[in-house]
Design a protein around this motif. Sequence first.
Motif, mmCIF file in Angstrom:
data_model
loop_
_atom_site.group_PDB
_atom_site.id
_atom_site.type_symbol
_atom_site.label_atom_id
_atom_site.label_comp_id
_atom_site.label_asym_id
_atom_site.label_seq_id
_atom_site.Cartn_x
_atom_site.Cartn_y
_atom_site.Cartn_z
ATOM 1 N N ILE A 196 -28.616 1.492 19.354
ATOM 2 C CA ILE A 196 -29.854 0.725 19.513
ATOM 3 C C ILE A 196 -29.573 -0.546 20.323
ATOM 4 O O ILE A 196 -30.361 -0.926 21.203
ATOM 5 N N GLY A 197 -28.443 -1.197 20.042
ATOM 6 C CA GLY A 197 -28.069 -2.400 20.791
ATOM 7 C C GLY A 197 -27.923 -2.103 22.278
ATOM 8 O O GLY A 197 -28.429 -2.840 23.135
ATOM 9 N N ARG A 198 -27.237 -1.009 22.568
ATOM 10 C CA ARG A 198 -27.068 -0.639 23.987
ATOM 11 C C ARG A 198 -28.398 -0.285 24.636
ATOM 12 O O ARG A 198 -28.612 -0.531 25.823
ATOM 13 N N ALA A 200 -31.170 -1.678 23.918
ATOM 14 C CA ALA A 200 -31.896 -2.938 24.131
ATOM 15 C C ALA A 200 -31.350 -3.729 25.313
ATOM 16 O O ALA A 200 -32.073 -4.508 25.933
ATOM 17 N N MET A 201 -30.064 -3.521 25.629
ATOM 18 C CA MET A 201 -29.397 -4.388 26.611
ATOM 19 C C MET A 201 -29.449 -3.807 28.020
ATOM 20 O O MET A 201 -29.156 -2.628 28.228
ATOM 21 N N ARG A 202 -29.780 -4.666 28.967
ATOM 22 C CA ARG A 202 -29.747 -4.237 30.373
ATOM 23 C C ARG A 202 -28.284 -4.055 30.785
ATOM 24 O O ARG A 202 -27.413 -4.815 30.380
ATOM 25 N N GLY A 203 -28.018 -3.046 31.571
ATOM 26 C CA GLY A 203 -26.656 -2.819 32.046
ATOM 27 C C GLY A 203 -25.789 -2.064 31.055
ATOM 28 O O GLY A 203 -24.630 -1.796 31.317
ATOM 29 N N ARG A 204 -26.335 -1.739 29.900
ATOM 30 C CA ARG A 204 -25.596 -0.930 28.923
ATOM 31 C C ARG A 204 -26.306 0.409 28.760
ATOM 32 O O ARG A 204 -27.519 0.485 28.913
ATOM 33 N N LEU A 247 -38.282 -0.231 23.582
ATOM 34 C CA LEU A 247 -37.089 -0.521 24.384
ATOM 35 C C LEU A 247 -36.966 0.452 25.556
ATOM 36 O O LEU A 247 -36.609 0.066 26.676
ATOM 37 N N GLN A 250 -39.487 -0.399 28.232
ATOM 38 C CA GLN A 250 -39.062 -1.593 28.975
ATOM 39 C C GLN A 250 -37.935 -1.262 29.944
ATOM 40 O O GLN A 250 -37.875 -1.801 31.046
#
Lengths: 362, 362
Positions: A196-198, A200-204, A247, A250
Amino acid sequence: MASMVFSECSTSTTSRFFPMSLRKDAVVLLRRLSLPRHSCASKVPLSFRAFTVGASTPTSPPPSVAIEACAKVIDGKYVAKQIRDEISSEVSRMKEAIRVVPGLAVILVGDRKDSATYVRNKKKACESVGINSLEVHLPEDSKEEDVLEFISGFNDDPSVHGILVQLPLPSHMNEQSILNAVTIEKDVDGFHPLNIGRLAMRGREPLFVPCTPKGCIELLHRYGIGIKGKRAVIIGRSNIVGMPAALLLQREDATISIVHSRTQNPEEITREADIIIAAVGQANMVRGTWIKPGAVIIDVGINPVEDSKSSRGYKLVGDVHYEEACKVASAITPVPGGVGPMTIAMLLSNTLTSAKRAHNFQ
Amino acid sequence: MASMVFSECSTSTTSRFFPMSLRKDAVVLLRRLSLPRHSCASKVPLSFRAFTVGASTPTSPPPSVAIEACAKVIDGKYVAKQIRDEISSEVSRMKEAIRVVPGLAVILVGDRKDSATYVRNKKKACESVGINSLEVHLPEDSKEEDVLEFISGFNDDPSVHGILVQLPLPSHMNEQSILNAVTIEKDVDGFHPLNIGRLAMRGREPLFVPCTPKGCIELLHRYGIGIKGKRAVIIGRSNIVGMPAALLLQREDATISIVHSRTQNPEEITREADIIIAAVGQANMVRGTWIKPGAVIIDVGINPVEDSKSSRGYKLVGDVHYEEACKVASAITPVPGGVGPMTIAMLLSNTLTSAKRAHNFQ
């Protein structure tokens, strides 16, 4: 005592996996697809209709047109079948090339009938595309350690590429610690916080995307519905649908708003959306007046409501009032037959992806 | 060759840590705080003014009132000082009770002047509250392994509770793999995907929240600005500010919308906000017309613009046009002196939290 079933099936269709038909322009002509029975599409011949996604305003088209208009039905059953065929083809290609068959392990604890049905459906779906399915059925009074032991075994088993613990677990078990025990490389549900963190993160890049939201986006892609720059409203913020769906949208450059139980004016905000994803679990909550003319609606809700006409005494409806929405939206998923069939298709897709990654197979 | 500096300072103020003054009602009376020089608050005596957050609409109050009105200044410098005092007190209490002093290790690679300044400021801030600061300075041409070796050492060092790698790293290094090497228990920056995943998920708790967005929310709390049910627009979707700020606001039951470079109508969406967080890095981008009367503005941008009147030839401005915003908003952070000072205060807060957790100290 645990029971184990191991099955292997394969097919040999030839189409390739996921030939995305994403079209980025706003004005799209939809291909004619088979229409579910509650479509009102007969009023206007679909094959000759063009529609604009997100170009309308709340005041256009005028009411007289809106009453005549009828949304295109986004047929999840059809698309899911198409995806299963593609997966089936890829499974065959993989088996032929490197003698590896993707494997999915499902752990079921207890005797809930609905859970047993879900697990059976997943097993059948695996069989239909040639993915190995491995099922462990543990009794209700099992210890947490028993479940953890099986997870540990599957984590180490190179023939297993996906592990799924059927929820809910019995109340004496700690769901979070059990789910966390699944190695992230086999977390085909995509619910691990690291995934989930990845997401949410751009570039991951997440290793896996949760199945239901992935299915929602896949429907938009397959129907050529542009996402970039569109206003998307997600109704519901659950960990398994609403939040990851937001997410994902987005990541594809939609402008997202998330409506939830504490939102003071959900109707007003929803009416701003070019794309609505409803995942709140309330029958018919989203009415026609909530929808901007021309919006696209993905309805994740599956709610039983009384229906004296049905032999079962109930029928299933979505979070969106289908009949009203049909008159305003440009496209909509039916319930059932919309998002539902996509979830298992995406689980199969994640399992295949996992097997390909494990064996570096392109 | 690495240089190491170890310092320990402590103070003995007595106020307790984070006595949150969050008030959930929409109508709030703000305490009088010291006002930065570019405040226009003198027009209306602040100590006698009440304001309503988010109750206004674009058409009210009428223009004549809006022109007279003047936003309350949210004084980050003041709040940051208050927080440092509280941290200082807690560090003393901890040292007295269990003889443990929180420790922050900062790794700086290369000779960038701005990075050296940031590191120096962090060291000074640590000293001011009694946190141990440990600095490693590696030459520009160091190998990635050298950095990883230091991280590994700090991961294992029980006297280090937070590890911070100053960015940017030299281009020959893989930033992602270096940041991933920091153990999640000491990731006081809060950028680890596992922390971000937990931040996104309901029912999960991140070990650390990224400092700048945490500082933004803290300012809202300290000024008694209600978040629950409010419409919040976050401008910018970076991993370090916009995205985690949105997740934080949603955790506090705001209805969030995220505006970014692909948003087609940023002005229109921003005007719906009761709370605006601007973190996009474009000088004066958000004009007065973008702001709903009565909105609260947290401006994260720090942009240098030419200024012939300044001896330096430039001045720092935010992403929001301050003078215009002052006439429409009910409260606003200045630049500088708003969010900026909060970031380091939150880093100290995270380091203290980490030390408390490591030693189970309440």
